[in-house]
Design a protein around this motif. Structure first.
Motif, PDB file in Angstrom:
ATOM      1  N   VAL A 193      -1.354   1.498  -9.810  1.00 51.59           N
ATOM      2  CA  VAL A 193      -0.199   0.755  -9.648  1.00 51.59           C
ATOM      3  C   VAL A 193       0.352   1.329  -8.288  1.00 51.59           C
ATOM      4  N   LYS A 194       0.243   2.622  -8.043  1.00 51.75           N
ATOM      5  CA  LYS A 194       0.721   2.829  -6.805  1.00 51.75           C
ATOM      6  C   LYS A 194       0.026   2.194  -5.333  1.00 51.75           C
ATOM      7  N   GLU A 195      -1.139   1.316  -5.671  1.00 47.11           N
ATOM      8  CA  GLU A 195      -1.652   0.653  -4.768  1.00 47.11           C
ATOM      9  C   GLU A 195      -1.132  -0.898  -4.808  1.00 47.11           C
ATOM     10  N   ILE A 196      -0.972  -1.164  -6.109  1.00 39.55           N
ATOM     11  CA  ILE A 196      -0.910  -2.357  -6.359  1.00 39.55           C
ATOM     12  C   ILE A 196       0.512  -3.269  -6.031  1.00 39.55           C
ATOM     13  N   ILE A 197       1.727  -2.413  -6.525  1.00 39.38           N
ATOM     14  CA  ILE A 197       3.263  -2.655  -5.974  1.00 39.38           C
ATOM     15  C   ILE A 197       3.205  -2.888  -4.547  1.00 39.38           C
ATOM     16  N   PRO A 198       2.896  -1.865  -3.518  1.00 35.25           N
ATOM     17  CA  PRO A 198       2.919  -2.145  -2.335  1.00 35.25           C
ATOM     18  C   PRO A 198       2.097  -3.338  -1.826  1.00 35.25           C
ATOM     19  N   PHE A 199       1.036  -3.836  -2.340  1.00 33.68           N
ATOM     20  CA  PHE A 199       0.316  -4.928  -1.997  1.00 33.68           C
ATOM     21  C   PHE A 199       0.865  -6.080  -2.291  1.00 33.68           C
ATOM     22  N   LEU A 200       1.471  -6.209  -3.484  1.00 36.29           N
ATOM     23  CA  LEU A 200       2.275  -7.317  -4.077  1.00 36.29           C
ATOM     24  C   LEU A 200       3.336  -7.735  -3.220  1.00 36.29           C
ATOM     25  N   ARG A 201       4.018  -6.383  -2.782  1.00 36.67           N
ATOM     26  CA  ARG A 201       5.371  -6.463  -2.159  1.00 36.67           C
ATOM     27  C   ARG A 201       5.134  -7.372  -0.669  1.00 36.67           C
ATOM     28  N   ALA A 202       4.102  -6.685   0.046  1.00 37.39           N
ATOM     29  CA  ALA A 202       3.710  -7.228   1.238  1.00 37.39           C
ATOM     30  C   ALA A 202       3.348  -8.791   1.262  1.00 37.39           C
ATOM     31  N   ALA A 203       2.792  -9.171   0.188  1.00 39.09           N
ATOM     32  CA  ALA A 203       2.582 -10.518   0.050  1.00 39.09           C
ATOM     33  C   ALA A 203       3.587 -11.217  -0.595  1.00 39.09           C
TER      34      ALA A 203
ATOM     35  N   VAL B 113       5.387 -11.088  -3.159  1.00 39.75           N
ATOM     36  CA  VAL B 113       5.491 -11.306  -4.875  1.00 39.75           C
ATOM     37  C   VAL B 113       6.147 -10.211  -5.543  1.00 39.75           C
ATOM     38  N   LYS B 114       7.072 -10.578  -6.463  1.00 37.73           N
ATOM     39  CA  LYS B 114       7.818  -9.624  -7.238  1.00 37.73           C
ATOM     40  C   LYS B 114       7.382  -9.916  -8.730  1.00 37.73           C
ATOM     41  N   PRO B 115       6.519  -8.959  -9.117  1.00 31.62           N
ATOM     42  CA  PRO B 115       6.009  -9.072 -10.436  1.00 31.62           C
ATOM     43  C   PRO B 115       7.001  -8.778 -11.376  1.00 31.62           C
ATOM     44  N   HIS B 116       6.861  -8.884 -12.685  1.00 35.35           N
ATOM     45  CA  HIS B 116       7.580  -8.308 -13.619  1.00 35.35           C
ATOM     46  C   HIS B 116       6.952  -6.846 -14.159  1.00 35.35           C
ATOM     47  N   THR B 117       8.014  -5.925 -13.867  1.00 32.01           N
ATOM     48  CA  THR B 117       7.467  -4.512 -14.120  1.00 32.01           C
ATOM     49  C   THR B 117       8.417  -3.740 -15.286  1.00 32.01           C
TER      50      THR B 117
END
Length: 511
Positions: free
Chosen positions: A224-234, A236-240
């Motif tokens: 998730v340490k890699e996933i969240i920054p990747f989605l934020r840069a794209a 996308v605000k996922p449900h966390t």
């Protein structure tokens, strides 16, 4: 989308290296619910409009129209011409997509659906404990091959494969931060989620260790340490959620402890009530003894008054015989007064049934108790985190607006023992709710069931047959019918249980 007639031929043309077949999956309701968000990703490489090859992987929805997968799954689309197909795990449709974000250094990619939507998953942002149970969810090609899946099968929605394992320490890849685990994965699992026991995404499966046929195989999932920054840069605000995963077994142990504590408190209250009753009986006996003594004293006084009255009257008669008229009249009057006081003293004796009245008068005034009924008006309800099992919801307090005789927020509830209950299906989310309000315990409970598409459709059809909308006796009966019918359809246990402690809010003065 795809040329189905040639799909199976392309698949047979691929050469894969396989890991040993996965062990029998140990499933549970939360991981099964997470499967709603998992998709098969099919990438058809094109050259001059002619298909050149096909590859498949897995993915997970992080928004209704956004699919997260591995970069190596969609590398043909990133580096050349390709068609991206997305096959959900349920329903009857498949969708097309386009690549909108690609980071091979993190082995992550994001696909946007050009049509349709998929139920998004929840990402757990907290730490993954060493040894925690996890499940890899996806579409391993070894299973597809063993099932002899044909061309149509690859583009037909079907449930993903779930394999269980455990987090195996804090070791990470040198290229990006990963979660090391021993859940069985193979070719085709790439891009699929690694989820915890509560069904939340804790990683995206990327690659496996090289066993060379003798060593144990471990999987590496992008953390998730890699996933969240990747989605934020794209964008996308996922449900966390940052809440730790509490398994159903752990929650059951907590519930048992709380129930035992409540039983102990109830037993202590019963013991106190019994002791108070014993003391009351003892005091009642003391009061009765005093009343008996007072009655005896009254009887003695009445007797003495009568005796002295008769004596005075007799004395007056003697004095009259001696012509001492003045003294005789005084003695006679005194005797008559004393004799008249005897029946008064007799009647004034206390009755035996005065014991309870005297005890009540001597006891301190108790504050009135609230009746175990739902008082009309607003209720402020605080979430009880210990009693609740929360997997994906945001923990927050709620307010109830209760109206007589059995409505909350305009929705009727049905009577169930000493509680009020209502079952319903969300019009916007793939969930069913069973809500209960217990006025005696001042407790409000919401059970949330994450339903697959077929169960959701059946539940909505049931709700259409039992419209429980009006705050009336008919509405309450319809709510009861809907609750009973939906319970027969729901899974054996909810995915979440939110428990609130409620206080009635008195209306403001002048309102």
């Amino acid at each position: 989308m795809l040329n189905k007639s040639n799909l199976w031929g392309w698949m047979l043309a691929l050469v894969f290296q396989f890991l040993p077949a996965p062990a029998l999956a140990q499933d549970n309701l939360d991981v099964a619910a997470a499967g709603r968000s998992v998709v098969r990703v099919v990438v058809v490489a094109m050259e001059g409009g002619v298909p050149q090859g096909i590859g498949t992987g897995s993915g997970v929805a992080v928004a209704p129209d956004k699919i997260l997968t591995n970069a190596h799954v969609v590398s043909d689309a990133a580096e050349g011409e390709a068609i991206i197909g997305v096959v959900p795990s349920e329903g009857s449709k498949r969708f097309t997509g386009r690549l909108i974000a690609y980071q091979p250094q993190r082995d992550l990619a994001l696909i946007e659906l050009t049509d349709g939507h998929v139920e998004p998953a929840t990402i757990a942002t907290g730490p993954v404990p060493d040894g925690a149970a996890v499940a890899a969810v996806g579409y391993p090609f070894s299973v597809d091959r063993a099932r002899e899946l044909g061309a149509e099968g690859f583009v037909t929605p079907q449930a993903p494969v779930k394999s269980w394992g455990h987090v195996s320490g804090g070791q990470s890849s040198q290229r990006f931060d990963t979660v090391l685990h021993d859940a069985a994965i193979g070719r085709g699992n790439s891009g699929g989620p690694l989820v915890d026991s509560c069904g939340r995404v804790v990683g995206i499966n990327s690659f496996v260790s090289n066993s060379e046929g003798v060593d144990a195989v471990f999987g590496f999932a992008v953390s998730v340490k890699e996933i969240i920054p990747f989605l934020r840069a794209a964008g996308v605000k996922p449900h966390t959620t940052g809440l730790p995963c509490r398994t159903s077994a752990e929650q059951a142990a907590i519930d048992e402890r709380l129930a035992r504590s409540e039983d102990e408190r109830a037993q202590a209250e019963r013991n106190r009530a019994a002791y108070a009753e014993e003391r009351m009986d003892a005091r009642r006996e003391q009061v009765r003894d005093r009343i008996l003594a007072e009655r005896d004293n009254g009887l003695a006084v009445a007797g003495l008054l009568l005796v002295f009255g008769v004596a005075f009257v007799n004395g007056a008669l003697v004095l009259l015989s001696k012509d001492d008229r003045r003294v005789a009249l005084g003695a006679g009057a005194a005797g008559l007064v004393l004799m008249a006081g005897a029946p008064i003293a007799w009647v004034a004796r206390p009755d035996l049934d005065q014991a309870d009245a005297r005890l009540a008068a001597a006891a301190p005034k108790a504050s009135p108790k609230t009746a175990a009924t739902a008082v009309e008006g607003a209720y402020a309800c605080r979430l009880d985190l210990e009693r609740s099992r929360i997997t994906i919801s945001e923990p927050r307090d709620v307010t109830l607006d209760w109206a007589a005789p059995s409505c909350e927020g305009g929705a009727p509830f049905a009577a169930e023992d000493d509680r009020w209950v209502r079952a319903e299906v969300s019009p916007t989310e793939g969930i069913a709710l069973v809500r209960r309000f217990d006025p005696a315990a001042s407790r409000y409970t919401v059970e949330r069931y994450l339903l697959p598409a077929d169960t959701l459709a059946a539940a909505r059809a049931l709700q259409a047959k039992h419209p429980a909308k009006s705050c009336s006796a008919d509405g309450a009966r319809a709510a009861g019918d809907m609750t009973q019918a939906l319970r027969d359809l729901l899974p054996p246990a909810p995915n979440e249980r939110l428990v609130y402690s409620c206080d009635h809010v008195p209306p403001a003065q002048g309102s």
